[in-house]
Design an enzyme around this catalytic site. Structure first.
Site, PDB file in Angstrom:
ATOM      1  N   ASP A  65       0.871  -1.170   0.000  1.00  0.00           N
ATOM      2  CA  ASP A  65       0.000   0.000   0.000  1.00  0.00           C
ATOM      3  C   ASP A  65       0.907   1.220   0.000  1.00  0.00           C
ATOM      4  OD1 ASP A  65      -2.721   0.721  -0.105  1.00  0.00           O
ATOM      5  OD2 ASP A  65      -2.488   1.631   1.860  1.00  0.00           O
ATOM      6  N   ARG A 168       9.415   1.971  -2.740  1.00  0.00           N
ATOM      7  CA  ARG A 168       9.140   0.538  -2.887  1.00  0.00           C
ATOM      8  C   ARG A 168      10.443  -0.256  -2.868  1.00  0.00           C
ATOM      9  NH1 ARG A 168       6.053   1.180  -6.431  1.00  0.00           N
ATOM     10  NH2 ARG A 168       4.301   1.329  -5.004  1.00  0.00           N
TER      11      ARG A 168
HETATM   12  P1  ITT Z   1      -3.128  -2.191  -5.614  1.00  0.00           P
HETATM   13  O1  ITT Z   1      -4.039  -3.092  -6.364  1.00  0.00           O
HETATM   14  O2  ITT Z   1      -1.784  -2.816  -5.313  1.00  0.00           O
HETATM   15  O3  ITT Z   1      -3.745  -1.578  -4.364  1.00  0.00           O
HETATM   16  P2  ITT Z   1      -3.139   0.562  -6.535  1.00  0.00           P
HETATM   17  O4  ITT Z   1      -2.590   1.189  -7.786  1.00  0.00           O
HETATM   18  O5  ITT Z   1      -4.599   0.751  -6.211  1.00  0.00           O
HETATM   19  O6  ITT Z   1      -2.780  -0.984  -6.621  1.00  0.00           O
HETATM   20  P3  ITT Z   1      -2.511   1.801  -3.958  1.00  0.00           P
HETATM   21  O7  ITT Z   1      -3.857   1.464  -3.436  1.00  0.00           O
HETATM   22  O8  ITT Z   1      -1.321   1.508  -3.090  1.00  0.00           O
HETATM   23  O9  ITT Z   1      -2.225   1.048  -5.346  1.00  0.00           O
HETATM   24  O10 ITT Z   1      -2.529   3.319  -4.381  1.00  0.00           O
HETATM   25  C1  ITT Z   1      -1.385   4.037  -4.542  1.00  0.00           C
HETATM   26  C2  ITT Z   1      -1.564   5.131  -5.580  1.00  0.00           C
HETATM   27  O11 ITT Z   1      -0.325   5.840  -5.621  1.00  0.00           O
HETATM   28  C3  ITT Z   1      -1.835   4.600  -6.988  1.00  0.00           C
HETATM   29  O12 ITT Z   1      -2.640   5.486  -7.711  1.00  0.00           O
HETATM   30  C4  ITT Z   1      -0.449   4.543  -7.613  1.00  0.00           C
HETATM   31  O13 ITT Z   1      -0.509   4.817  -8.992  1.00  0.00           O
HETATM   32  C5  ITT Z   1       0.307   5.635  -6.866  1.00  0.00           C
HETATM   33  N1  ITT Z   1       1.675   5.139  -6.634  1.00  0.00           N
HETATM   34  C6  ITT Z   1       2.054   4.171  -5.763  1.00  0.00           C
HETATM   35  N2  ITT Z   1       3.355   3.899  -5.908  1.00  0.00           N
HETATM   36  C7  ITT Z   1       3.795   4.689  -6.891  1.00  0.00           C
HETATM   37  C8  ITT Z   1       5.029   4.833  -7.524  1.00  0.00           C
HETATM   38  O14 ITT Z   1       6.073   4.078  -7.224  1.00  0.00           O
HETATM   39  N3  ITT Z   1       5.133   5.738  -8.511  1.00  0.00           N
HETATM   40  C9  ITT Z   1       4.074   6.500  -8.861  1.00  0.00           C
HETATM   41  N4  ITT Z   1       2.857   6.402  -8.347  1.00  0.00           N
HETATM   42  C10 ITT Z   1       2.711   5.501  -7.355  1.00  0.00           C
END
Ligand code: ITT
Length: 184
Positions: A65, A168
């Site tokens: 997350d 990450r």
């Molecule tokens: P999951 O299914 O793993 O939850 P998600 O994309 O919904 O995937 P999150 O709930 O953790 O992931 O939401 C994190 C948000 O922040 C999501 O919109 C990602 O695109 C963004 N994000 C997370 N890590 C990032 C990274 O390394 N670079 C750019 N954006 C990131």
């Protein structure tokens, strides 16, 4: 060994694979849509998700997350990053930053691994929100985030370069070290 990564995000999957493959850990995706509660911290969101999934998945798994935190916006989008990315997008963030001198931001990632109990691994990277999106790599907010000490945005880096400094990558480093010590 093989490890299940519960995520819907192909970008996260690629980064975890690239980091863990050289250590002999093969990561496979479990695309299960688990509930992400509204809470004040990523840890709480991750913990609830793990509890929900643990009742449905027998084998060990991990999830990630993460979020982008902008101190000048009181930490927004933070725990709401996924929703904000889907609705306002990166241009919406740039609009909110207009006229704000303090462009500092950080990404945080919480990896939660479940093997009968929960183990957390966290990573953070500091940087700035750039003026205009740059680069086509990575995913999410990568085109508008440049880590401290670099002129490039994350979207202008290779996955390996991003992993070396990213939130990450840092969480994965802790996770990999723990796996080496605990799964002999
Ligand atoms: P999951 O299914 O793993 O939850 P998600 O994309 O919904 O995937 P999150 O709930 O953790 O992931 O939401 C994190 C948000 O922040 C999501 O919109 C990602 O695109 C963004 N994000 C997370 N890590 C990032 C990274 O390394 N670079 C750019 N954006 C990131």
């Amino acid at each position: 060994m093989r490890l299940a990564f519960v995520t819907s995000n192909p970008g996260k999957l690629e980064e975890a694979r690239e980091y863990l493959a050289p250590l002999g850990i093969e990561v496979y995706q479990l695309n299960v849509d688990y509930p992400e509660i509204q809470a004040d911290s990523l840890e709480e969101v991750a913990e609830y998700g793990v509890g929900w999934l643990a009742e449905r998945i027998g084998d060990p798994f991990f999830l990630d997350d993460s979020g982008l935190f902008i101190p000048a916006l009181n930490g927004f989008p933070g725990v709401y990053s996924a929703y904000v990315y889907r609705t306002l997008g990166i241009n919406g963030i740039l609009k909110l930053m207009r006229g704000i001198g303090d462009r500092k931001a950080y990404f945080k990632s919480v990896i939660a691994y479940w093997d009968g109990e929960i183990h957390f691994f966290e990573g953070r990277v500091d940087g700035v929100i750039v003026e205009k999106p740059r680069g086509s790599g990575g995913f999410g907010f990568d085109p508008i985030f440049s880590p401290t000490g670099f002129d490039l945005t994350f979207a202008e880096m290779t996955t390996m370069e991003k992993n070396r400094v990213s939130h990450r990558g840092r969480a994965l480093r802790g996770f990999a070290t723990w796996l080496k010590e605990n799964l002999k």
